[in-house]
Design a protein around this motif. Sequence first.
Motif, PDB file in Angstrom:
ATOM      1  N   VAL A 192       0.835  -1.202   0.000  1.00 57.26           N
ATOM      2  CA  VAL A 192       0.000   0.000   0.000  1.00 57.26           C
ATOM      3  C   VAL A 192       0.868   1.250   0.000  1.00 57.26           C
ATOM      4  O   VAL A 192       0.626   2.201  -0.764  1.00 57.26           O
ATOM      5  N   ASN A 193       1.910   1.269   0.825  1.00 55.83           N
ATOM      6  CA  ASN A 193       2.809   2.419   0.837  1.00 55.83           C
ATOM      7  C   ASN A 193       3.583   2.549  -0.472  1.00 55.83           C
ATOM      8  O   ASN A 193       3.872   3.669  -0.915  1.00 55.83           O
ATOM      9  N   ALA A 194       3.914   1.434  -1.099  1.00 54.76           N
ATOM     10  CA  ALA A 194       4.594   1.481  -2.393  1.00 54.76           C
ATOM     11  C   ALA A 194       3.703   2.150  -3.441  1.00 54.76           C
ATOM     12  O   ALA A 194       4.162   2.976  -4.245  1.00 54.76           O
ATOM     13  N   LEU A 195       2.416   1.803  -3.437  1.00 50.02           N
ATOM     14  CA  LEU A 195       1.470   2.401  -4.376  1.00 50.02           C
ATOM     15  C   LEU A 195       1.295   3.892  -4.100  1.00 50.02           C
ATOM     16  O   LEU A 195       1.277   4.712  -5.032  1.00 50.02           O
ATOM     17  N   LEU A 196       1.172   4.255  -2.826  1.00 54.28           N
ATOM     18  CA  LEU A 196       1.011   5.663  -2.472  1.00 54.28           C
ATOM     19  C   LEU A 196       2.243   6.470  -2.890  1.00 54.28           C
ATOM     20  O   LEU A 196       2.121   7.554  -3.482  1.00 54.28           O
ATOM     21  N   SER A 197       3.416   5.947  -2.590  1.00 50.33           N
ATOM     22  CA  SER A 197       4.649   6.670  -2.938  1.00 50.33           C
ATOM     23  C   SER A 197       4.768   6.872  -4.442  1.00 50.33           C
ATOM     24  O   SER A 197       5.177   7.946  -4.913  1.00 50.33           O
ATOM     25  N   PHE A 198       4.407   5.841  -5.205  1.00 46.43           N
ATOM     26  CA  PHE A 198       4.551   5.946  -6.653  1.00 46.43           C
ATOM     27  C   PHE A 198       3.569   6.953  -7.239  1.00 46.43           C
ATOM     28  O   PHE A 198       3.937   7.780  -8.073  1.00 46.43           O
ATOM     29  N   VAL A 199       2.317   6.922  -6.793  1.00 49.54           N
ATOM     30  CA  VAL A 199       1.361   7.882  -7.348  1.00 49.54           C
ATOM     31  C   VAL A 199       1.703   9.299  -6.905  1.00 49.54           C
ATOM     32  O   VAL A 199       1.529  10.255  -7.672  1.00 49.54           O
ATOM     33  N   TYR A 200       2.247   9.473  -5.694  1.00 50.77           N
ATOM     34  CA  TYR A 200       2.669  10.807  -5.266  1.00 50.77           C
ATOM     35  C   TYR A 200       3.827  11.312  -6.139  1.00 50.77           C
ATOM     36  O   TYR A 200       3.896  12.502  -6.458  1.00 50.77           O
TER      37      TYR A 200
END
Length: 337
Positions: A192-200
Amino acid sequence: METLYVVEQGAYIRKNGESLDIVKKGQVLESVPAKGLEKLVLTGYISLSGSMMDFLIKNRVETVFLTPTGRFRARLMIDEHKHVALRKAQYLKLEDPVFKLAVMKVIIAGKLDNMAMFLARRGRDYKEARLGSAAAGLKALKSSLEKAETPDEARGFEGAGSRIYFSVFKLLIRNDRFFFNNRNRRPPKDPVNALLSFVYTLLTNEVISAIKTCGLDPYMGTLHEIAYGRPSLACDLVEEYRCLIGDRFVLNLLNRKMIRPEDFLFRDKKIEAYADEKELAAQRAVEMKPHIYRTFISSYEEMMRGTSSFRRTIQTQVRGFADALLDPEKVYRPMTF
């Protein structure tokens, strides 16, 4: 074609007539039209041929280099925008303590507004009282924000708001195959954090592009202090989109079960084994596998070019910020729900 994302590790891109070839081990994986390319995003270990570099420079194609985990590395610079008067106004206004603090409060208020509205709506949808309570806490913070007398005090409100928001973020995930304990990054320790970091990262690059198109300096901001190599203004102006666009996008992928835990690669850091697999995963760096990068990027581009036209919204917002620097009668207003 406006933006091309390349994620195939070990590939290189070459110019071939009117096309761009993505090549790996002598095989052409994909050939795309060169005409109309405005932005090229390279994720991971991808190289460019000399003819490709010449094409990018001649056609002023913005080129961004990201790490395999989606962190910004570098940008191919052509030259600076010629709007000197705007950058001069930016430097003078953002050095004025009164103006700087006022802008910080506007940006933070917009972020708090978006987080509160998002949690309140999802709280009603899911009949989850804890989301409503967190939304009320964010609204209370916003009401007290005006009392901040220094930049550090204002940043304290932003930090407190983020802590409240992410303390209940797990309640927004309606997919029992994924978990979220806290916000972590550099590197993200769970999917989940990987997805958030990438979209940010993608959203920050959207803002940088709009800033440079407008003629502002992306490295001179307010909420984020000046630091060597950090695009502080972009980090400021992206705040309103984290929840408004980024979090909604990631949650949509998770809750519609478009992404699975098997779509991620965990880098074991040689730690001791834990009985609980969730604890073990939390200690590892994690990244998306190549195929899920493509799914993610495809969905992201569809969203940004969709009927809401978020890309155009970002460009309009940045121009609004520039107008507020040049015209004392105008005030910047963040995009909110």
